[in-house]
Structures are given as C-alpha cells and as structure tokens.
Design a protein around this motif. Structure first.
Motif, mmCIF file in Angstrom:
data_model
loop_
_atom_site.group_PDB
_atom_site.id
_atom_site.type_symbol
_atom_site.label_atom_id
_atom_site.label_comp_id
_atom_site.label_asym_id
_atom_site.label_seq_id
_atom_site.Cartn_x
_atom_site.Cartn_y
_atom_site.Cartn_z
ATOM 1 N N VAL A 177 1.855 -0.179 2.749
ATOM 2 C CA VAL A 177 2.621 0.462 3.816
ATOM 3 C C VAL A 177 2.506 1.981 3.722
ATOM 4 O O VAL A 177 2.389 2.543 2.630
ATOM 5 N N HIS A 178 2.532 2.594 4.874
ATOM 6 C CA HIS A 178 2.470 4.056 4.948
ATOM 7 C C HIS A 178 3.147 4.521 6.218
ATOM 8 O O HIS A 178 3.134 3.808 7.220
ATOM 9 N N THR A 179 3.724 5.722 6.179
ATOM 10 C CA THR A 179 4.076 6.359 7.436
ATOM 11 C C THR A 179 2.796 7.036 7.915
ATOM 12 O O THR A 179 1.951 7.436 7.094
ATOM 13 N N GLU A 180 2.616 7.126 9.214
ATOM 14 C CA GLU A 180 1.349 7.640 9.733
ATOM 15 C C GLU A 180 1.169 9.109 9.360
ATOM 16 O O GLU A 180 2.100 9.906 9.488
ATOM 17 N N ASP A 181 -0.022 9.451 8.891
ATOM 18 C CA ASP A 181 -0.391 10.831 8.569
ATOM 19 C C ASP A 181 0.624 11.521 7.666
ATOM 20 O O ASP A 181 1.106 12.620 7.958
ATOM 21 N N ALA A 313 7.779 2.621 7.898
ATOM 22 C CA ALA A 313 6.342 2.635 7.584
ATOM 23 C C ALA A 313 5.724 1.339 8.083
ATOM 24 O O ALA A 313 6.428 0.387 8.417
ATOM 25 N N HIS A 314 4.401 1.305 8.128
ATOM 26 C CA HIS A 314 3.722 0.108 8.632
ATOM 27 C C HIS A 314 2.500 -0.176 7.779
ATOM 28 O O HIS A 314 2.045 0.676 7.022
ATOM 29 N N GLY A 315 1.988 -1.385 7.943
ATOM 30 C CA GLY A 315 0.785 -1.775 7.211
ATOM 31 C C GLY A 315 0.300 -3.084 7.786
ATOM 32 O O GLY A 315 0.650 -3.446 8.906
HETATM 33 FE FE LIG Z 1 -1.334 3.580 10.113
#
Ligand SMILES: [Fe+2]
Length: 373
Positions: A177-181, A313-315
């Motif tokens: 998972v990550h928050t974008e940028d 966050a997404h993944g």
């Molecule tokens: Fe992304």
C-alpha cells in the motif's frame, strides 16, 4: 470486515456518515441506482457533444458548475461532504458501485500497454471522472512525474514487460500500500480509480490511517521529519534529486492526522537510505498498519473508487494478468483496465511547481525540486 452499503433510496448526508466511535475498517460502499447510472450515461454523451474532450479548457473552466448542475444530487452531496470530512469516523475512500455503464464490445480488446489506448474510447469516462472530482470540489491535474503528464486520465493496464515492478503497470508481485506520490510535497489530494474491466477479479487493496484510531505511541514518532522517500519505480535511477530531504509520515492534525506513506519505497527499498531510527519507527508502524489492510472488495466494470489521498492508501494483490480462475482452472481473458484521475483542491497553493501556461500541470520531481521543462 463489514461493508457499509448505502441503499438505493435518497439518504440525507447525516445518516450515511458513520457515527460510531469504532475506527472505520472499510470504505463506504454506495450502490448507484439504475436511474442514476442512466442519467450519468446521458451526461457523458451530452458533454462529448458539447466539449469533445474532457481536456477542453472550456470544460475545465466550468467544471464545478457542470458537476453541481448535472450529477445526480445524492452523489454530489456525498462527494461534497467527503471533501471536508477528516473526522475519526471518515475512512477516506468511497466505492461508487455501478457508476458507469461499460459496453465491453465497444471498449474492444485491452491494448498491449497504455500507450496504445485509443483516447476517444475514454472520453465519457474522463468526463464523468472529472465531474466526480469537480463535486468535491477538486480540480483534475497531471504530473510530469507520472508519464510526463500523459493527460488528465491515465489508463492503468498490466504491461507484461513491467510485471514484476512496484508500479501500476506491474501485476505479478504484491503491490504494497502507498499514498500516491509520497515523494512529492504536492501529491494529489483526491484520486479516482474507474474500473472498466476486471475479468481477473483482482481485489482492490485499501488502507486508512483512520483504522488506527487516535494517535498512539507507535504513531507519534511519525510526526517527526525523519523519513526519506525515494522516487518510485516508474523512474530510472538517475540524478538523486531531493534525496537529502526527510519528511514526516503523519501530518496535519496531531490526534487524527493525514498520512504520506509508501511501504515499498520507504521500508523495503534498500536505496531509501533511512536512518536506523527512522526505519525502526516505520517497521513498528507497518506491523500494525498491515493488520488494517482492507482487501474485500473486487471491483467490477463500471465501479469507481474515490480516495482522499491524505487519509487512505491503496495497492493491489498479485495477479496473473489475462487469466481468470474458472473452477480452479486458469483460463485466458482480457487483461484488466482501470482509469486513474488525480486532483488538487487548490491550484493557487501549487502554483510554484506548475507550468507557466498550464496551472493544471505539476512539474515537481522530488520534494520541492522541479523538473526542468
Ligand atoms: Fe498508486
């Protein structure tokens, strides 16, 4: 984990907001009615006739007006409340299930990569995605750091050549998972993921900082400016621009914070150059964060996931692109296609990093450093 499903009737805003003290564990799921999705279909057609493309400056100049005049009122109310709700109970993502009607035949075969996608096939999706951001209200933007811009709507298609990388084009490794940028100061405020094809039935992964509840001892050290974040795997390892900068992972309100976080880049990338102290705090946090990952929703064609990129966050799970499971056998199918849009609520605050003649075009490369045009 429990899905919060909004029924088809018109519901006042106060009633669909979660009111309990239990930290939210899942996104709100809004089922779009047949009447709403028919209305949305006609809105898309009307905007194509009127403006041609969603990138038409005349459309962007009237985006909020169009959003509030055209979208079904229930959807607009949900989005405009979402844009200002940073509370303990706000998960930070909404699934609009069945938002758009997708004609699979008209869409045609999934191209080899996003570069071969016929832009005309995306016009209706681009207009509706724009209106969804416009209702927040937020403004669609593009980033030089992502595909050198590449327009306001990015088709995300698994590309066989990049299948082991940690980017949207990968498919065979688990995307953390990550928050974008997370490597930018001016990262997107809101994101939308519109699924037009998911025959592989890949679940979408979400993770919200709100699932932890109020700030605790494990979260507290993440407010310090200790943490590095390399530019993500979309880049070649060239100039180390902005590598010396350390930032906080949690920011904003000290009790119910915002988050900037990329598990793959900040914890698992050995080039991240974290101090031992920073890595320790990140690892302790990740142990807990992992337990809050939500993985229960499998998007179908026409579903749109709308995300506050400061809360959630997404993944994505690992999957074999172009194959679906049919009674235990892997049979070929069309590869997944998802359309991403990013937006900022204020073009004024990002003006120092946008193009001189295009304030919707962000040139930030790494923590305040700007690409030379
Ligand atoms: Fe992304």
């Amino acid at each position: 984990m429990k899905n919060l499903t909004v029924t088809t009737k018109d519901i006042p805003v106060e009633d669909w907001q979660q009111t309990s003290n239990i930290p939210p564990a899942a996104p709100l799921i809004v089922d779009i009615t047949a009447r709403e999705s028919t209305a949305i279909h006609y809105i898309g057609q009307k905007l194509i006739r009127e403006y041609g493309s969603y990138e038409n400056p005349a459309f962007l100049a009237t985006l909020h007006l169009n959003a509030y005049q055209l979208l079904p009122e229930r959807i607009t109310r949900i989005l405009s409340a979402f844009g200002t709700d940073f509370s303990a109970s706000q998960y930070g993502a909404i699934v609009f299930r069945g938002l758009m009607q997708v004609d699979q035949e008209e869409l045609g075969k999934t191209p080899a990569s996003w570069k071969e996608m016929d832009p005309e096939k995306l016009y209706a999706f681009g207009f509706i995605s724009s209106l969804i951001h416009g209702a927040v209200p937020s403004k669609p933007v593009q980033y030089y750091a992502q595909r050198k811009g590449g327009g306001l709507l990015h088709p995300i298609i698994p590309d066989e050549n990049m299948s082991y990388t940690q980017t949207g084009s990968g498919s065979r490794t688990d995307l953390f998972v990550h928050t974008e940028d997370a490597f930018l100061y001016n990262q997107a405020d809101f994101l939308s993921f519109l699924f037009v094809r998911n025959e592989e039935q890949v679940p979408s992964t979400l993770y919200s900082i709100r699932s932890h509840g109020a700030t605790d001892a494990i979260m507290a050290p993440l407010f310090r400016d200790l943490y590095k974040c390399p530019k993500d795997a979309n880049y070649s390892q060239d100039a180390a621009v902005g590598e010396e900068v350390s930032t906080a992972v949690l920011y904003g309100n000290s009790t119910y914070p915002f988050i900037r976080f990329d598990a793959a880049e900040q914890i698992y990338n050995s080039d991240a150059n974290q101090s031992a102290e920073a890595l320790h705090h990140l690892e302790e946090f990740w142990k807990v964060a992992k337990t809050h990952i939500y993985n229960d929703f499998v998007p179908q064609a026409g579903d749109l996931i709308f995300v506050n990129n400061h809360l959630c966050a997404h993944g994505r799970n690992a999957f074999m692109a172009g194959f679906r499971n049919e009674n235990g056998n892997m049979v070929p199918c069309e590869r997944r296609m998802m359309l991403r849009m990013m937006s900022k609520t204020s073009l004024i605050h990002i003006r120092s990093v946008t193009r001189t003649n295009d304030p919707f075009f962000i040139m930030e490369e790494h923590y305040g450093k700007v690409f030379q045009d």
